[in-house]
Design an enzyme around this catalytic site. Sequence first.
Site, mmCIF file in Angstrom:
data_model
loop_
_atom_site.group_PDB
_atom_site.id
_atom_site.type_symbol
_atom_site.label_atom_id
_atom_site.label_comp_id
_atom_site.label_asym_id
_atom_site.label_seq_id
_atom_site.Cartn_x
_atom_site.Cartn_y
_atom_site.Cartn_z
ATOM 1 N N SER A 6 -0.569 10.862 16.933
ATOM 2 C CA SER A 6 -1.138 10.199 15.757
ATOM 3 C C SER A 6 -0.075 9.374 15.048
ATOM 4 O O SER A 6 0.915 9.928 14.544
ATOM 5 C CB SER A 6 -1.691 11.237 14.782
ATOM 6 O OG SER A 6 -1.973 10.593 13.542
ATOM 7 N N HIS A 31 -3.596 7.789 18.759
ATOM 8 C CA HIS A 31 -4.565 8.302 17.789
ATOM 9 C C HIS A 31 -4.369 7.564 16.467
ATOM 10 O O HIS A 31 -3.269 7.560 15.898
ATOM 11 C CB HIS A 31 -4.375 9.811 17.629
ATOM 12 C CG HIS A 31 -5.442 10.477 16.822
ATOM 13 N ND1 HIS A 31 -6.706 10.743 17.315
ATOM 14 C CD2 HIS A 31 -5.443 10.944 15.548
ATOM 15 C CE1 HIS A 31 -7.420 11.350 16.391
ATOM 16 N NE2 HIS A 31 -6.685 11.478 15.295
ATOM 17 N N ASP A 33 -5.485 7.341 12.705
ATOM 18 C CA ASP A 33 -6.119 8.099 11.620
ATOM 19 C C ASP A 33 -6.396 7.200 10.424
ATOM 20 O O ASP A 33 -5.477 6.815 9.707
ATOM 21 C CB ASP A 33 -5.194 9.247 11.182
ATOM 22 C CG ASP A 33 -5.298 10.447 12.085
ATOM 23 O OD1 ASP A 33 -6.436 10.855 12.397
ATOM 24 O OD2 ASP A 33 -4.248 10.994 12.471
ATOM 25 N N MET A 35 -8.152 6.779 6.804
ATOM 26 C CA MET A 35 -8.608 7.599 5.662
ATOM 27 C C MET A 35 -8.926 6.692 4.485
ATOM 28 O O MET A 35 -8.159 5.776 4.180
ATOM 29 C CB MET A 35 -7.497 8.561 5.249
ATOM 30 C CG MET A 35 -7.005 9.435 6.377
ATOM 31 S SD MET A 35 -5.678 10.502 5.799
ATOM 32 C CE MET A 35 -5.320 11.392 7.311
ATOM 33 N N HIS A 64 -9.946 7.468 14.756
ATOM 34 C CA HIS A 64 -10.536 8.601 14.043
ATOM 35 C C HIS A 64 -10.840 8.162 12.620
ATOM 36 O O HIS A 64 -9.930 8.066 11.788
ATOM 37 C CB HIS A 64 -9.534 9.777 14.072
ATOM 38 C CG HIS A 64 -10.018 11.003 13.376
ATOM 39 N ND1 HIS A 64 -9.171 12.053 13.071
ATOM 40 C CD2 HIS A 64 -11.249 11.374 12.929
ATOM 41 C CE1 HIS A 64 -9.869 13.004 12.468
ATOM 42 N NE2 HIS A 64 -11.122 12.621 12.355
ATOM 43 N N MET A 66 -11.972 8.795 9.210
ATOM 44 C CA MET A 66 -12.239 9.813 8.176
ATOM 45 C C MET A 66 -12.683 9.061 6.929
ATOM 46 O O MET A 66 -11.980 8.988 5.916
ATOM 47 C CB MET A 66 -10.962 10.636 7.924
ATOM 48 C CG MET A 66 -10.666 11.584 9.076
ATOM 49 S SD MET A 66 -8.978 12.226 9.006
ATOM 50 C CE MET A 66 -8.128 10.874 9.817
ATOM 51 N N MET A 135 -11.736 19.399 14.283
ATOM 52 C CA MET A 135 -10.612 19.388 13.332
ATOM 53 C C MET A 135 -10.060 20.799 13.195
ATOM 54 O O MET A 135 -10.804 21.743 12.901
ATOM 55 C CB MET A 135 -11.067 18.907 11.949
ATOM 56 C CG MET A 135 -11.331 17.423 11.820
ATOM 57 S SD MET A 135 -9.968 16.343 12.308
ATOM 58 C CE MET A 135 -8.627 16.915 11.251
#
Length: 214
Positions: A6, A31, A33, A35, A64, A66, A135
């Site tokens: 990540s 990966h 991430d 957010m 990913h 979120m 998760m």
Amino acid sequence: MKLAPSILSADFSDLLTDVKRIEEGGADIIHVDVMDGHFVPNISFGAVVMKSLNGKTKLTYDVHLMIENPEKYIKDFVTDQTEYITVHTEVLNGSTEALEMIRNYGIKVGLSINPETDIKELMPYIDLCDLILVMSVHPGFGGQKFIPEVMEKVTFLDNYRKENGKNFEIEIDGGINMDNVKYVCDMGCDMVVAGSAVFGKPDIVEATKAFKNI
Ligand code: DX5
Ligand code: ZN
């Protein structure tokens, strides 16, 4: 096992150098991430940062999201290098729109589930998915401690796919390190995210190789 380091834990002032290090170490995918400060209590980065790597690495992206309202932003993450886009069960509210959008862009469809969410919430969508991301920390931050109870979900999903002839992949994300990676793979995880256990190490190439040698 596929290793997905990540970049949340990478050095953003020198991101490409860190990405080249995981590439050299044998990482399988990056990966990413994302957010939004709403679904999770933190803001990370958006598509422009990911796209700054386009054409500069051979690795593909494991995105990913979120975020709330993922259907508004999925398009931004579609690139020639985007292999998976994962959204969260907790934001779907019964709608399959986001999952269908990802599929229609020709990208592998991922669905994630938080530690406190019952696996029953995810099951109505399972046939639309290529990947289930379990998760193993509360999403929002890197460097947290692995929550072992989530392995019940991995066991359930692994049994479910064997018993029902499904071939979705299982990914685990949060608190994975050299001490627990073999365990999670033995339990059925096909893809492993590692942030701090790769980018937090003094030698990122060696840390990546060590994971791949497990
Ligand atoms: C958590 C993120 C994870 C996390 C992984 O919200 O989805 O990908 O950053 O980092 P580590 O491996 O440090 O737990
Ligand atoms: Zn993640």
